[in-house]
Motif scaffolding. Structure first.
Motif, PDB file in Angstrom:
ATOM      1  N   UNK A   1       7.259  -0.684   2.440  1.00 44.45           N
ATOM      2  CA  UNK A   1       6.554  -1.400   1.068  1.00 44.45           C
ATOM      3  C   UNK A   1       5.747  -0.554   0.287  1.00 44.45           C
ATOM      4  N   UNK A   2       5.769   0.763   0.465  1.00 44.18           N
ATOM      5  CA  UNK A   2       4.877   1.765  -0.189  1.00 44.18           C
ATOM      6  C   UNK A   2       3.309   1.302  -0.310  1.00 44.18           C
ATOM      7  N   UNK A   3       3.034   0.937   0.888  1.00 38.86           N
ATOM      8  CA  UNK A   3       1.461   0.577   0.611  1.00 38.86           C
ATOM      9  C   UNK A   3       0.691   1.984   0.789  1.00 38.86           C
ATOM     10  N   UNK A   4      -0.501   1.701   0.627  1.00 36.08           N
ATOM     11  CA  UNK A   4      -1.411   3.164   0.245  1.00 36.08           C
ATOM     12  C   UNK A   4      -1.135   4.300   1.136  1.00 36.08           C
ATOM     13  N   UNK A   5      -1.317   3.954   2.720  1.00 39.38           N
ATOM     14  CA  UNK A   5      -1.023   5.111   3.303  1.00 39.38           C
ATOM     15  C   UNK A   5       0.350   5.798   3.236  1.00 39.38           C
TER      16      UNK A   5
END
Length: 739
Positions: A277-281
């Motif tokens: 999901x290409x979250x921040x981390x």
């Protein structure tokens, strides 16, 4: 060039330490003054100023995108698309909404919860009735900063869904990702399907509270979500595959192997991040690996620090608020420690020696940063990571990814996932044993000078052999663990009314003793005793309570007590309703008594004629050098009258308003007889009971009694005996906290 990059990064990072943002006009002047300096030798100063101005401008944009104060607490109809994978626990589904449409201007991203409603799926578009609130969290001196997390994620409002309808189904990609998650959870993976979902899709919502505790105690939290190490591992394996083929003469001679290796590594890393999901981390890790591959392709003669600085600048220029997240600091610090620990060393080290040194670098080097961020230390972290990192990254993650991709061939894919789950189950059992021997430890919060000294000590310890005075580095770390918290002088008391939302928890410390009055509420896994009270006790160095006085057994006063009692020794447990306390808490009944600790006078009282729960509240009064504070729990007006009748000279300088400011307490006669200088209201923002009552606030105002509202000011610090104004946490908090 390197000095300019460092200066620009420093300017961007200064945002993290600001209590207030400079006004926009001052940022314009700062930028105008910096531009002429870019073409002189003082260009690093110009970059420092420009980086600071850019970061502050982004901070202003983030605050302007928050929910308007006029809409705070209102219920509105809106439309939006579900972002990411929703998480359901204890009947409550939490998810984020973006692409918002409404008749009123709303933030571009919301974090919502829906109790006992249908579960929205990623990518679906919904029309929802939502009670919206501005970003707000508990504000205590220690513990998790929820508002910083919301700001780093660019969440402009939170809300509770009242009703809704699905307008459009998810797209093909989002639907595929959700189906993938459900398939992983449904498989027989030795009970570790939720962990496989965390490793493959970056969704850790299915991990139990016990799992998170084990991971925290062993310092292995970073292994069970998609982090920089997993993405770097995949990229490194793909790069090494092509490099090995080229070395063995199996790569086509017409194709240059190095660009192909870098391209394949980046393709695999960004694909893995996209699955998550290409979250921040994950996004941060992909950007870091991109810089490393570009460095390897074109700039490798510039040294190892160039890709790290480039990745740091890229992340901060794109999103300066990333520095509000602890993971940002830990990820870049870990890479910097590895570079510092291995760069410039002569000779070739065997793999086992390099691996041991890497764990030593992490265990020692991250200590100052962990304490600066208010995070616990794991005494067993080095040993746990020594075993867990190769197990997860070299065995579990490849098996999980390969098994997920081969689910098209069910027997093979399911067998690989079953094997990955079995390895995880054995690993968790081992980590649980290690955590039982050496759980996480939270030292006293150190001052800034001790952290700075420790950073110098770490650099000295990790310096190459031959640097003089290297052993002195360990000595420079000792101030971090030395008892340096200020304690009240003889005859004085320190009172901290903690922010526990709709509840009460008050810590009273004298020179050598500590008492706790109430411990906040517990709602399922959300335990205020664990989340707010214990971090404060540990941060102040309170390792033992002389007494825990639970006014009465209602959940908002007694719910968090068990977590406190299980975590630290409590000499005495007293309650106005000992028979109704949560299971496992054996308390003595409240009675009229008086005692002294370090010259501070304590006294308790309970209404003899009390029948119902609130009326049985145990009253506590503390007096130091003639200045006093009164705690009445939820005592109603009739009980207040009885307390007045039992006192010859009833007075108090400070009053913690009974029943969170309800109109059933703080009667006019009680306030007139008591004549307090100030009243403290401990309540939850937008609580369902309407506390504090407008009637009670009018009584305070009519008598000239100052009011301190914890929902607005955060935890309150009172120096009893000094006759000084109280200090609210939000007064000096970061710019991201609502003032």
């Amino acid at each position: 060039m390197r000095s300019g990059m460092i200066a620009l990064a420093a300017g961007l990072l200064l945002l993290r330490f600001l209590a207030e943002l400079p006004p926009l006009w001052s940022l314009a002047l700062l930028s105008a003054a910096a531009l002429p300096l870019l073409y002189r030798r003082s260009y690093p100063l110009a970059l420092l100023l420009l980086g600071f101005a850019w970061a502050c401008l982004n901070g202003h944009w983030a605050l302007q995108q928050r929910l308007a104060p006029a809409l705070d607490g209102r219920t509105l109809w809106l439309e939006g698309r579900v972002a990411g994978l929703p998480a359901t626990r204890a009947g409550v589904t939490r998810f984020e909404l973006e692409e918002i449409r409404s008749r009123l201007p709303l933030p571009p991203r919301l974090r919502l919860s829906w109790r006992a409603g249908p579960v929205p799926l990623a990518g679906e578009r919904w029309r929802l009735a939502v009670t919206l609130q501005r970003p707000h969290g508990l504000a205590n001196a220690f513990g998790f900063d929820y508002e910083a997390r919301l700001a780093a994620a660019h969440i402009g409002a939170t809300g509770r869904v009242k009703d809704g309808e699905r307008l459009r189904a998810a797209g093909v990609l989002e639907d595929w990702r959700e189906a993938w998650r459900q398939r992983l959870l449904a498989l027989d993976s030795n009970g570790r399907g939720a962990v496989l979902v965390a490793l493959v899709l970056g969704d850790g919502s299915g991990l139990s509270k016990r799992d998170w505790t084990i991971l925290q105690d062993t310092g292995t939290l970073h292994l069970m979500v998609i982090s920089g190490s997993h993405i770097s591992l995949l990229g490194g394996l793909l790069y090494a595959l092509i490099a090995a083929l080229a070395r063995w003469g199996l790569w086509p001679a017409r194709l240059p192997w190095l660009p192909c290796a870098c391209a394949l590594a980046l393709l695999g890393a960004w694909g893995y991040g996209w699955i998550a999901g290409l979250e921040v981390p994950a996004r941060r890790a992909c950007l870091m690996l991109t810089m490393v591959m570009l460095w390897r392709l074109r700039f490798r003669r510039q040294g190892f620090w160039l890709p790290l600085l480039s990745a740091l600048l890229l992340v901060l220029l794109v999103d300066p608020l990333a520095s509000l997240a602890p993971g940002f600091w830990l990820s870049f610090a870990a890479v910097a420690l590895l570079i510092l620990g291995f760069a410039g060393r002569l000779g070739h080290w065997p793999w086992w020696r390099a691996w041991l040194r890497a764990q030593w670098l992490m265990a020692l080097g991250l200590i100052p940063l962990l304490l600066a961020l208010g995070l616990p230390l794991s005494p067993s972290g080095a040993l746990s990571n020594l075993l867990a990192v190769p197990c997860v990254e070299l065995l579990v993650v490849p098996l999980a990814l390969l098994g997920s991709l081969l689910l098209l061939l069910p027997p093979l894919g399911e067998w690989l996932l079953w094997l990955a789950g079995g390895v995880l189950d054995c690993l968790f059992r081992l980590l649980e044993s290690i955590a039982g021997l050496a759980p996480a430890w939270q030292p006293i919060a150190p001052p800034a000078w001790a952290i700075a000294l420790a950073l110098g000590g770490v650099l000295l310890c990790l310096a190459p052999a031959g640097i003089p005075l290297r052993p002195l580095g360990l000595a420079l770390l000792l101030p971090l663990f030395w008892p340096h918290g200020a304690v009240p002088a003889e005859g004085y008391a320190e009172v901290r009314v903690l922010d526990v939302g709709q509840g009460l928890a008050v810590l009273i410390r004298t020179r050598q003793h500590a008492w706790l009055y109430d411990a906040g509420a517990r709602h399922g896994d959300f335990d205020l005793g664990e989340l707010a009270v214990l971090p404060t006790l540990r941060g102040l160095g309170v390792r033992r309570l002389d007494g825990l006085l639970i006014s009465h057994a209602d959940n908002d006063h007694a719910g968090g007590a068990r977590a406190v009692v299980e975590a630290i020794p409590v000499a005495r447990l007293i309650s106005g309703e000992p028979e109704r306390l949560p299971a496992g808490l054996a308390a003595e009944a409240c009675r009229e008594a008086e005692w002294r600790h370090d010259g501070v006078r304590f006294s308790t009282w309970q209404w003899p004629a009390a029948e119902e729960s609130n009326a049985r509240s145990c009253v506590l009064r503390i007096e130091a050098y003639g200045e006093s504070l009164l705690l009445t729990g939820d005592l109603p007006a009739a009980g207040e009258a009885a307390w007045l009748a039992a006192r010859q000279r009833p007075y108090a300088d400070w009053l913690v308003a009974g029943h969170h400011g309800s109109r059933t307490s703080s009667s006019a006669a009680f306030l007139q007889a008591l004549a307090p200088r100030a009243a403290v209201i401990s309540r939850g923002r937008h609580n369902a009971y309407g506390h504090p009552s407008a009637e009670v606030l009018a009584r305070f105002s009519a008598l000239g009694i100052a009011v301190h509202d914890l929902a607005r000011e955060g935890a309150l610090h009172i120096r009893l005996g000094a006759r000084k104004p109280a200090e609210g946490i939000r007064e000096k908090a970061g710019f991201w906290r609502e003032k």
